[in-house]
Design a protein around this motif. Structure first.
Motif, PDB file in Angstrom:
ATOM      1  N   CYS A   1       0.842  -1.191   0.000  1.00  0.00           N
ATOM      2  CA  CYS A   1       0.000   0.000   0.000  1.00  0.00           C
ATOM      3  C   CYS A   1       0.882   1.248   0.000  1.00  0.00           C
ATOM      4  CB  CYS A   1      -0.925   0.028   1.215  1.00  0.00           C
ATOM      5  SG  CYS A   1      -1.987  -1.420   1.359  1.00  0.00           S
ATOM      6  N   LEU A   2       0.347   2.329  -0.574  1.00  0.00           N
ATOM      7  CA  LEU A   2       1.037   3.613  -0.644  1.00  0.00           C
ATOM      8  C   LEU A   2       0.247   4.662   0.114  1.00  0.00           C
ATOM      9  CD1 LEU A   2       2.037   3.688  -4.437  1.00  0.00           C
ATOM     10  CD2 LEU A   2       3.401   2.881  -2.514  1.00  0.00           C
ATOM     11  N   ASP A   3       0.935   5.421   0.935  1.00  0.00           N
ATOM     12  CA  ASP A   3       0.317   6.525   1.661  1.00  0.00           C
ATOM     13  C   ASP A   3       0.401   7.775   0.791  1.00  0.00           C
ATOM     14  OD1 ASP A   3      -0.783   8.194   3.496  1.00  0.00           O
ATOM     15  OD2 ASP A   3       0.986   8.289   4.794  1.00  0.00           O
ATOM     16  N   VAL A   4      -0.599   7.970  -0.045  1.00  0.00           N
ATOM     17  CA  VAL A   4      -0.573   9.069  -1.010  1.00  0.00           C
ATOM     18  C   VAL A   4      -0.785  10.408  -0.311  1.00  0.00           C
ATOM     19  CG1 VAL A   4      -1.633   9.977  -3.112  1.00  0.00           C
ATOM     20  CG2 VAL A   4      -1.417   7.507  -2.795  1.00  0.00           C
ATOM     21  N   GLU A   5      -1.696  10.465   0.640  1.00  0.00           N
ATOM     22  CA  GLU A   5      -1.992  11.727   1.315  1.00  0.00           C
ATOM     23  C   GLU A   5      -0.884  12.127   2.283  1.00  0.00           C
ATOM     24  OE1 GLU A   5      -5.748  11.227   3.158  1.00  0.00           O
ATOM     25  OE2 GLU A   5      -6.839  10.929   1.264  1.00  0.00           O
ATOM     26  N   GLY A   6      -0.212  11.154   2.867  1.00  0.00           N
ATOM     27  CA  GLY A   6       0.866  11.452   3.810  1.00  0.00           C
ATOM     28  C   GLY A   6       0.356  11.633   5.225  1.00  0.00           C
ATOM     29  N   VAL A   7       0.868  10.828   6.144  1.00  0.00           N
ATOM     30  CA  VAL A   7       0.485  10.932   7.548  1.00  0.00           C
ATOM     31  C   VAL A   7       1.276  12.060   8.197  1.00  0.00           C
ATOM     32  CG1 VAL A   7       0.528   9.772   9.778  1.00  0.00           C
ATOM     33  CG2 VAL A   7      -0.187   8.529   7.730  1.00  0.00           C
ATOM     34  N   GLU A   8       0.578  12.999   8.801  1.00  0.00           N
ATOM     35  CA  GLU A   8       1.199  14.118   9.498  1.00  0.00           C
ATOM     36  C   GLU A   8       0.758  14.112  10.951  1.00  0.00           C
ATOM     37  OE1 GLU A   8       0.132  17.648   7.474  1.00  0.00           O
ATOM     38  OE2 GLU A   8       1.463  17.291   5.757  1.00  0.00           O
TER      39      GLU A   8
END
Length: 884
Positions: free
Chosen positions: A443-450
């Protein structure tokens, strides 16, 4: 793909000291037999091999064993070369027999470490600075202070007793929830921060100090994820309950049963190093960011990069009038967090093992210490044939995004020091999930965890209900299986293991063997598409990338059915040992040695190097490496029948052992229990014997193949040496080569003569025009001819030549010569007085001196010689031109 060069070497096989690192002792085998017929152990991850350089720590049962692989290899090879094979067979007459037969295993490079654990060791986790070792059982955690290697090199039969601390003596106990994962925080000061995650979704942060025993008794931060998932404000209490865990049923306890947790690497970019990813057994994935200890040491580029991103986020929300209140609140909370960090004066702490000094910061208290629990994540583009309700996750492996140093250093004159692989890779976080069935989901974290926090508590209770934030999502890039349906075991626990050669490759250890997976085929191509400026056709190219060949995967080792489970694979790359993967069963090691990975990396990254190395002749492999065959454990396992008989003699049925056999219910019960014990052992022995029989048949087939390959090699050698013909006299290879060269020369001479003959015929058969050089040469010949012999144009009336021709000059000189000779004769006669009319004494004015006369004559003769030479040269040149 790694190419297997060989399997377990001799210095790891029995009876070498290296094999004693993995074999099970008599106490451990009897304990496992008792467990087999008693309470069944709860399944869990088995990571029983930890590495420190060339040293490894292996957990076998309740004991811990240490060994230096480089020393064991060198000592075994030295003794093997000195003593030879015959001395090893006759060990009773050898002076080295104590190294193999001593009960206490007093051997250089090998040592037994005594542990205070009360149950079998499940996991060994090495600290980043390699000075602490976390020893985990199913419910307890012990911290071992590793001694220096010099204290372990000793020929002492007594077990070594290092310093052990019990982590959370009232927290991690058998009456509480099981410990699933123990992770050393990547941002801990000198690797002293440990994060434990229990099965009941409780995360605890421990900051250890050998000078303060209290740091091993209580955690500095404890978060109950079930409470945090239902939290609404920062002021709520999310700490774990001190009382005993509630054993009652609750939906949260069922849905949030933790299977594994993971931190990305320290050199990852963005918020990745402080993000804890948690995988639930039911298939859900959560993220906790930022999770920090009280004192933490970031890399040099982490805080500046976060500051740039936070300032850009705040500016974007302020300039956007349509920004939601939640986005504005998040930007303000991140700004408060960074402001708290900027107001601190970092403390300089000396790094360990000669590393650079560290800047230590305190954990920001604004907007809060406990972050928001992000998740559960939804899976976009999930395969339709996959049933998420049936997926049971077992492990998670997260590869953080690359550090974006180009944006950080834009406009700066100085360059930051970085590793070779830092700043390269994918700008997205990759999350790898592994289920019981061996299915791997990339899986790819496209939005990005912040970093996110809960909103503060509002003073006005009448505030209208706000909609919950949008559910985060992960993009399912690829899904593939590593196990066949017949290889799936419900009690199996597949595990990830990192690869030291590349951050985008890893190993998967499952009950059926070991599988190698590499994400490199698509990671760098995807990054090129994401960074590319051209948007024309980007959707089409990405679609081809997704539908094309994905990750590379290969089963590098297959475990025989019926064998015990494998320990998590440990990849080692060392100059003395080479590149290999080490695992182990309950009794034997499993090692797979690969070719040198540097050559493969050069060929992968450089197309020119691929072309250069492709032309090199590769030697033929006369044999193929195959796994070492280990005798099935059932043939060496002690029978449970004597133990059952001893229990029968002391139990309530003991009167039956001293009387005659009678048909009764008590006798039937005894026979039924005995039949169960014997049947279980007979089944395992039958399977072991069948496996041994199949292996013998396989060895026969392999022997036939080896003989066939040896015959082929012999034929090639005979052809080279000229011994392939039995009737004729042997011909040496030198004579064969000379005869071949002679034939080639003759053929070349024949072809040359034929070509010359054809050229001559062609020149006669074809007439071609003169070239420019030939035309110029003919004009020069005609001009020279006209200059010497004259031309018709010169004889025409009215033609005035620009210069006298040589033949005219020659005629004029001849006439002058005749006139001069006539005058000379006349003067001579007048001087001698031969004439009658001559005066008696010549006049003084007409007298010519003899010297002047001789000089004039010499000049005339010289001129005549020059003209004669000129005429001769011209004639000779004309003759040569006519001949040519």
């Amino acid at each position: 793909m790694p190419k297997i060069k060989s399997f377990a070497p001799g210095w790891l096989n029995e009876p070498s000291p290296g094999h004693k690192l993995f074999e099970q002792s008599a106490d451990d085998s009897s304990a496992s037999t008792a467990i087999k017929y008693g309470k069944k152990a709860k399944p869990g991850p088995r990571r029983t091999i930890a590495r420190r350089g060339t040293e490894i720590f292996v957990a076998v049962g309740k004991t811990l064993r240490w060994g230096d692989l480089a020393y064991l290899k060198e000592s075994w090879e030295t003794k093997h070369s000195q003593s030879g094979s015959g001395a090893r067979i006759k060990r009773e007459n050898s002076d080295d027999s104590s190294d193999y037969d001593i009960v206490g295993h007093a051997t250089d490079g090998y040592r037994t470490i005594k542990t205070p654990v009360a149950d079998d060791i499940r996991q060994l986790v090495m600290s980043p600075n390699q000075d602490f070792l976390a020893v985990l059982t199913s419910h307890t955690v012990h911290i071992c202070m590793l001694p220096d290697s010099s204290h372990l090199y000793a020929r002492d039969a007594a077990p070594f007793k290092p310093k052990f601390w019990t982590l959370g003596p009232t927290t991690h106990v058998t009456s509480r929830s099981a410990v699933v994962s123990a992770l050393w925080h990547p941002l801990g000061v000198n690797g002293t921060a440990l994060v434990t995650v229990t099965e009941d979704a409780v995360v605890r942060v421990w900051e250890l100090s050998t000078a303060d025993r209290w740091t091993f008794d209580s955690a500095t931060l404890a978060i109950d994820l079930k409470r945090l998932a239902d939290g609404t404000s920062l002021d709520q209490d999310f700490s774990a309950s001190v009382s005993a865990t509630n054993k009652g049923f609750s939906p949260d306890a069922f849905d949030m049963e933790v299977a594994a947790a993971c931190f990305p690497a320290r050199n990852s970019g963005g918020w990745s190093p402080m993000t804890l990813w948690v995988a639930m057994a039911g298939g859900d994935v959560y993220a906790l960011c930022p999770l920090l200890p009280q004192r933490w040491a970031p890399p040099p580029t982490l805080i500046p990069s976060l500051s740039v991103s936070i300032v850009a986020r705040v500016a974007a929300t302020e300039d956007d009038p349509e920004a939601s209140p939640e986005a504005r609140l998040l930007a303000q909370q991140q700004l408060d967090w960074m402001s708290d960090l900027d107001n601190q004066e970092p403390k300089i702490v000396e790094g360990s093992y000669g590393e650079a000094d560290l800047e230590v910061y305190a954990r920001p208290t604004r907007p809060g210490v406990i972050p928001r629990l992000q998740g559960p994540f939804e899976f976009d583009l999930n395969p339709e044939d996959e049933q998420d309700d049936e997926v049971e996750l077992k492990d998670i492996y997260v590869i953080g995004e690359k550090a974006r140093l180009t944006d950080l250093m834009m406009g700066e004159e100085e360059e930051l020091e970085m590793d070779d692989d830092e700043g390269t890779g994918l700008s997205l976080t990759v999350i790898c999930l592994l289920s019981t069935s061996g299915q791997v989901k990339i899986c790819l974290d496209v939005e990005g965890v912040e970093a996110q926090w809960l909103p503060p508590k509002t003073k006005h209770r009448s505030k209208p209900f706000t909609a919950p934030p949008s559910t985060p999502a992960l993009l399912t890039f690829q899904t593939f299986d590593t196990l066949k349906p017949v290889e799936v075991m419900p009690e199996g626990w597949p595990m990830f293991s990192e690869d030291p050669t590349s951050r985008y490759s890893f190993y998967i250890t499952h009950p059926a063997g070991i599988t190698y997976v590499s994400l490199a085929p698509w990671v760098f191509r995807l990054e090129n598409e994401l960074e590319g400026d051209s948007e024309a056709g980007a959707e089409f190219r990405i679609d081809l990338l997704v539908k094309g060949h994905g990750s590379e995967r290969e089963r590098i080792y297959t475990q025989a059915r019926g064998q015990s489970s494998l320990a998590a694979a440990t990849a080692i790359r060392d100059a003395d040992l080479g590149h290999f993967v080490l695992s182990a069963t309950h009794n034997d090691p499993v090692a797979l040695f690969f070719d040198t990975p540097e050559q493969d990396i050069v060929l992968r990254e450089s197309p020119t190097a691929t072309l250069e190395h492709a032309d090199l002749p590769q030697p033929e492999v006369a044999w193929e490496p195959r796994p070492l065959f280990h005798i099935p454990e059932a043939l060496d396992r002690r029978s449970a029948m004597p133990t059952w008989i001893d229990h029968l003699k002391t139990g309530r049925r003991r009167p039956l052992m001293h009387q005659e056999l009678r048909l009764s219910m008590a006798t039937l019960e005894v026979f039924t229990e005995g039949h169960k014990v014997i049947a279980s052992e007979v089944d395992s022995i039958n399977d072991a014997v069948a496996q041994l029989f199949r292996k013998c048949q396989t060895l026969q087939e392999e022997l036939r193949k080896q003989i066939a390959k040896a015959n082929e090699a012999k034929k090639k050698v005979d052809v080279i040496t000229g011994e392939d013909s039995a009737d004729e006299s042997p011909v040496s290879q030198d004579e064969l080569v000379r005869d071949r060269l002679r034939q080639v020369r003759e053929r070349q001479e024949e072809l040359t003569s034929r070509m010359e003959k054809l050229k001559r015929q062609l020149s006669r058969a074809t007439s071609r025009e003169l070239s420019d050089k030939e035309k110029a040469w003919s004009e020069e010949v005609r001009a020279l001819k006209s200059s010497i012999l004259g031309s018709e144009a010169d004889q025409k009336p009215g033609s005035t030549p620009k210069a006298k021709q040589p033949w005219k000059r020659f005629e004029e000189i001849k006439s002058l010569r005749d006139a001069l000779f006539a005058q000379a004769e006349e003067l001579q006669r007048s001087r001698d007085g031969t004439g009658n009319d001559a005066p008696a004494s010549p006049t003084p004015g007409l007298r010519i001196p003899a010297e002047v006369r001789r000089q004039k004559m010499a000049q005339v003769i010289g001129l005549l010689d020059r003209e004669s030479a000129l005429v001769d040269a011209v004639k000779a040149r004309i003759e040569r031109l006519s001949v040519g």
